[in-house]
Design an enzyme around this catalytic site. Sequence first.
Site, PDB file in Angstrom:
ATOM      1  N   GLY A 168     -44.572   8.240  10.793  1.00  0.00           N
ATOM      2  CA  GLY A 168     -45.055   7.947  12.133  1.00  0.00           C
ATOM      3  C   GLY A 168     -43.920   7.882  13.138  1.00  0.00           C
ATOM      4  O   GLY A 168     -42.943   8.628  13.072  1.00  0.00           O
ATOM      5  N   GLY A 169     -44.040   6.933  14.068  1.00  0.00           N
ATOM      6  CA  GLY A 169     -43.026   6.787  15.112  1.00  0.00           C
ATOM      7  C   GLY A 169     -41.645   6.508  14.580  1.00  0.00           C
ATOM      8  O   GLY A 169     -40.643   6.851  15.222  1.00  0.00           O
ATOM      9  N   GLY A 403     -24.020  40.384  23.475  1.00  0.00           N
ATOM     10  CA  GLY A 403     -24.154  39.020  23.972  1.00  0.00           C
ATOM     11  C   GLY A 403     -23.736  37.976  22.967  1.00  0.00           C
ATOM     12  O   GLY A 403     -23.285  36.889  23.340  1.00  0.00           O
ATOM     13  N   ALA A 404     -23.865  38.297  21.676  1.00  0.00           N
ATOM     14  CA  ALA A 404     -23.463  37.335  20.649  1.00  0.00           C
ATOM     15  C   ALA A 404     -21.959  37.085  20.703  1.00  0.00           C
ATOM     16  O   ALA A 404     -21.502  35.970  20.435  1.00  0.00           O
ATOM     17  CB  ALA A 404     -23.871  37.838  19.272  1.00  0.00           C
TER      18      ALA A 404
END
Length: 513
Positions: A168-169, A403-404
Site C-alpha cells: 500500500g502507501g 543523439g545518443a
Amino acid sequence: MGSAREQREQLRRRIVEGEPDAVRRQHKNGKRTARERLELLLDEGSFTEIEMYRRHQADGPKLSENRPHTDGVVAGSGTVDGRRVFVYAQDFTVFGGSLGQAHAAKIHKVMDLAIATGAPLIGLNDSGGARIQEGVTALDGYGGIFRRNVEASGVIPQISVVLGPCAGGAAYSPALADFTFMVRDTAQMYLTGPDVVATVTGEQVTHDELGGADVHGRRSGVASFVHDDEESCLADVRFLLSMLPANNLETPPNDPPGGARDEERPRLAEIVPVEPNKPYDMREVVAEIVDDGEYMEVHQDWAGNVLCAFARIDGQVVGLVGNQPLVLAGVLDIPASEKAARFVRFCDAFGIPLVTLVDVPGFLPGTDQEYGGIIRHGAKLLYAYCEATVPRIQVILRKAYGGAYIVMDSRSIGTDVSLAWPTNEIAVMGADGAVNVLFRRELAAAADPELLRAELVADYTDRLVHPYHTAERGLVDDVIDPAHTRAAIARSLAMLSGKRAPMPQRKHGNIPL
C-alpha cells in the site's frame, strides 16, 4: 531505589527480548527480528535507541487492551565503520509492524534528527501496512514520512531496505529513497495486493509474482539491489555507505591516492574489439579502470544496456556510467535513460564525480519506444547531465553515434574532459548507414553497387569518422592509448578537484518527468 532499578532492567529486558511466540514465528518465516537486523547493520555496541517505552494511545478495536512498548518500530542511531547513521527498523512481531500514530511519530523523529545532524538515514521495512484500527491517523503518519523523504532528498543519503511485506502507501517511502534493497522470498512490495488484483481484474497472481524482489530488481526497476539473504543484504548496505558522503555538504569518503596517475592497463585494448559491432562486457573495462577491480553496480539486473556503479579511482569515489554492448548492443532506451538519469542526479547531489564510458550506437528504434515516450525519457538523461556541476569526464571507447553521443555527456552538454581511444567513431551515424542515405540514387544506378558502396564507406570514414576528426574540432581533449585510460582519468580527477560551478537563480528546473 534498588527495586526501581530492577523493575527498569526487567522492563527493558522484556522489550528487547520481545514476545517469545512472535519471535519464533518470525524466525520460522526465515526472517530476523528488528533488533537482530540492527546488530548486523551497525557497529557492535554503537546503537542508541530512542523512545523505547513509546506506546500507542489509540482506543480502536483490539487496541485499548494491547499496548506493547516500542509500538512496532525500533528507532535510533548508531555507526557504520565509525560513521554516524540514523535508522529505524519495523518490528513485525508487534502488530505485524503496522504503522499507527505513535509508530509514525518515532520514524518522524529519527528522520528529523538525521536531517538536522546531516547523517544518512536507513529504514528497515517489514510491515503489514497502515494500522486499520487507527484509521486516518495512520494515513497521516505515512504522509509525514513521505514529506520528510522529500525534504531529505539531496541533503542526506536515504537507503530503504525491504525485508518483509511493504504494501500500500508504505511502498512510497522506498520509492522516494535514493536506494532500495530487497531480499528474495521474504520481501514483497506493491500498492494493491493479490486479492484486490483478483477482484478488480480477475488476474490470479502470488505475492512474490506481484511484488517480489526479482520483479522489482528485473522488471520495474524499483529495487536497486537484490539479495538472497538478510546477512548479505545488510553487509552490502554497509559497503554502499562506505562510498557515500554523510550529506551534501561533505566530500565523499576518499582514500589516499595510490599511484594510478602513472599506471598502465594494457589489457583494456584486449577487452574491447576493434570491430564496432562486436560485443564485449563493459564490466571488464570498469574492473580494469577502478581501484582493486572493486565496484558496486546499481540496478544490475534492470536496464542492463547501461551500467551504473560506484567505485574509487586513485582513491577518489566516482560514479561510473557506461553503455553495455552485451545487452541490446548498448543502445539507449526508455529504462536505460531513466536508470542512468537517476544515478547521475544522485551523484551530482552528493558531489560524486562522474565518469562516462561511451560505446553507443544510438537510441533503440521502434514503435514501442516512440509510443512509450523515448523522447521524453531520453530527455531525462540529457537534463541530468546538463544540470550536473560535479567534475565530469567522458571516455569514448568505440562508437558514439547521433543523439545518443550528445546525451552521453558530450562536450556540447558540458563535460569537463573528453577522452577518446584511437578506435573511436563519432558521427551522426555509422559510415554504412550514412552512405546508404547520402548516395541512395548513385548506388541504385551503379553497375556494381557493392564495390561503389565499399569505396564510398572508405571515403566517408577517412573524411568524417577518423580518430582525430573530433579532436581537431576541439570536441575531444585527447586521443589516448587504451592502456593509459586509468591514468588519464585519475589525472583528470585531480585536475578537476577544485571545480566550482554557480547555479542559476531559480526555484528549480522542470525536468521532463
